[in-house]
Design an enzyme around this catalytic site. Structure first.
Site, short mmCIF file in Angstrom:
data_model
loop_
_atom_site.label_atom_id
_atom_site.label_comp_id
_atom_site.label_asym_id
_atom_site.label_seq_id
_atom_site.Cartn_x
_atom_site.Cartn_y
_atom_site.Cartn_z
N ASN A 41 42.11 -11.57 59.05
CA ASN A 41 41.17 -10.46 59.22
C ASN A 41 41.32 -9.37 58.16
O ASN A 41 40.36 -8.65 57.86
CB ASN A 41 41.28 -9.86 60.62
N SER B 253 42.79 -9.10 67.50
CA SER B 253 42.36 -9.30 66.11
C SER B 253 42.96 -8.25 65.19
O SER B 253 43.10 -8.48 64.00
CB SER B 253 40.84 -9.16 66.00
N GLU C 34 47.67 -17.70 63.90
CA GLU C 34 48.67 -16.80 63.31
C GLU C 34 49.68 -16.41 64.40
O GLU C 34 49.27 -15.97 65.48
CB GLU C 34 47.99 -15.54 62.76
N HIS D 4 47.28 -15.36 67.35
CA HIS D 4 45.90 -15.08 66.97
C HIS D 4 45.15 -16.37 66.65
O HIS D 4 45.38 -17.00 65.62
CB HIS D 4 45.87 -14.11 65.77
#
Ligand code: CAA
Ligand code: NAD
Length: 293
Positions: free
Chosen positions: A189, A118, A151, A139
């Protein structure tokens, strides 16, 4: 074309990634450290696919075929022949690099490595291997079977061919790939983590109750879940690790885990996965936990 996948970690994310890869027709080998956790990982895939069948989103025969393409292993060497290994273990660089180093010596030259991290830097993992050109970030989002985005993270050493293969793989899963640079938190994130942490800070300051903070963001901003429900959903232990890593990287206080989050993690309140966090999941519907605030 990528056909055989190794997944390291059968927690929240690893089990979801293994499931969608098996549903897409890949042979999937899952590795975790304990037999108990592998049983839990398999059970969560069975539960999720059963739900998809119940909702008419997956045909029962396709579910059975997907489950037959999955195997579970305690021995890392069982993943040596895979085209792609995706790592989804605890958000800890030293732990991840221990695995990457071991895998690098086990896997053939063509195997691509991808981390579902993350917040960690992809380059900091690639250096543990001798295949920086075949190392990238992939991701996924929680819950993996329902979320449409992945991602794809290219680091300084990642080759264009690796990026192209990973874009193809994500599309093979029926998901939308977006390209992100190797910058802590990537796109989602970078924006989402400070928002969730602000929700916890609002709770800590007594701005409103747990339920009202969540209701406010659901009905006032049309979010599918309030920030405290989302924190429980991600896992408070994982969220605190992500916050620490992003704060260390950017030195911006908005990424710093608030003291309330740290205390909850110390007390073993990890959220949905441990049964209790901001809410108590032993009740249906879950009820807010009295945190003594
Ligand atoms: N597999 C199969 N079915 C599942 C499932 C899974 N893993 N998880 C939930 N479902 C089911 C639910 O049980 C529900 O079934 P019922 O309708 O029978 O109850 C159904 O899917 C859909 O649920 P809802 O009808 O309640 O639909 P929803 O609109 O609430 O969607 C959701 C659920 C997709 C989880 C939605 O609430 C949502 O998008 N929440 C936000 C999720 C999010 O932000 N994720 C990103 C987290 S951050 C991250 O992942 C990155 C990181 O690095 C930390
Ligand atoms: P989790 O705590 O649910 O699962 C982690 C799993 O890794 C556990 O089953 C643990 O037994 C296993 N593990 C630990 N060391 C291992 C090893 N050496 N070999 C094999 N397995 C090992 O965590 P999670 O939420 O699935 O997160 C996993 C990764 O995915 C983390 O890097 C996290 O940052 C990232 N991620 C999490 C989310 C989320 O919403 N939770 C979303 C996207 C990405």
């Amino acid at each position: 074309m990528i056909q055989s996948i190794g997944v390291i970690g059968s927690g929240l994310m690893g089990s979801g990634i293994a499931q969608v890869a098996a549903q897409a027709g890949c042979e999937v080998r899952v590795r975790d450290t304990s037999a108990d956790q592998l049983v839990k990982g398999r059970a969560s895939i069975e539960k999720s696919t059963a739900k998809l069948v119940e909702k008419g989103k997956l045909v029962a025969a396709d579910r059975d075929a997907a489950l037959s393409r999955l195997s579970f292993h305690a021995d890392l060497a069982q993943l040596a022949q895979c085209d792609l290994v995706i790592e989804a273990i605890t958000e800890d660089l030293a732990l991840k690099n221990q695995i990457w180093k071991e895998l690098d010596s086990l896997c053939g030259a063509k195997t691509i490595f991808a981390s579902n991290t993350s917040s960690l830097t992809i380059a900091a993992m690639a250096v543990a291997t001798r295949r920086a050109d075949r190392f990238a970030g992939l991701h996924f989002f929680n819950p993996v079977p329902l979320m449409g985005l992945v991602e794809v993270v290219r680091s300084v050493g990642t080759s264009q061919d690796t990026v192209d293969q990973l874009f193809g793989f994500v599309r093979q899963l029926g998901k939308e790939p977006v390209a992100a640079k190797d910058s802590s938190g990537f796109i989602v994130n970078l924006l989402l983590v400070p928002y969730i942490l602000d929700g916890i800070r609002a709770r800590e300051r007594g701005v409103a109750t747990t339920a009202d903070i969540d209701t406010a963001m659901k009905l006032g901003a049309s979010h599918p879940m309030g920030p405290l429900t989302l924190a429980d959903f991600v896992g408070l232990d994982t969220l605190a690790r992500i916050g620490d890593i992003m704060f260390e990287e950017y030195r911006e206080t908005r990424y710093a885990p608030p003291p309330l989050l740290r205390r909850m993690v110390i007390a073993g309140l990890f959220g949905r996965k441990s049964g209790k966090g901001f809410y108590d999941y032993s009740k249906e519907p879950p009820v807010p936990v009295d945190l003594g605030l």
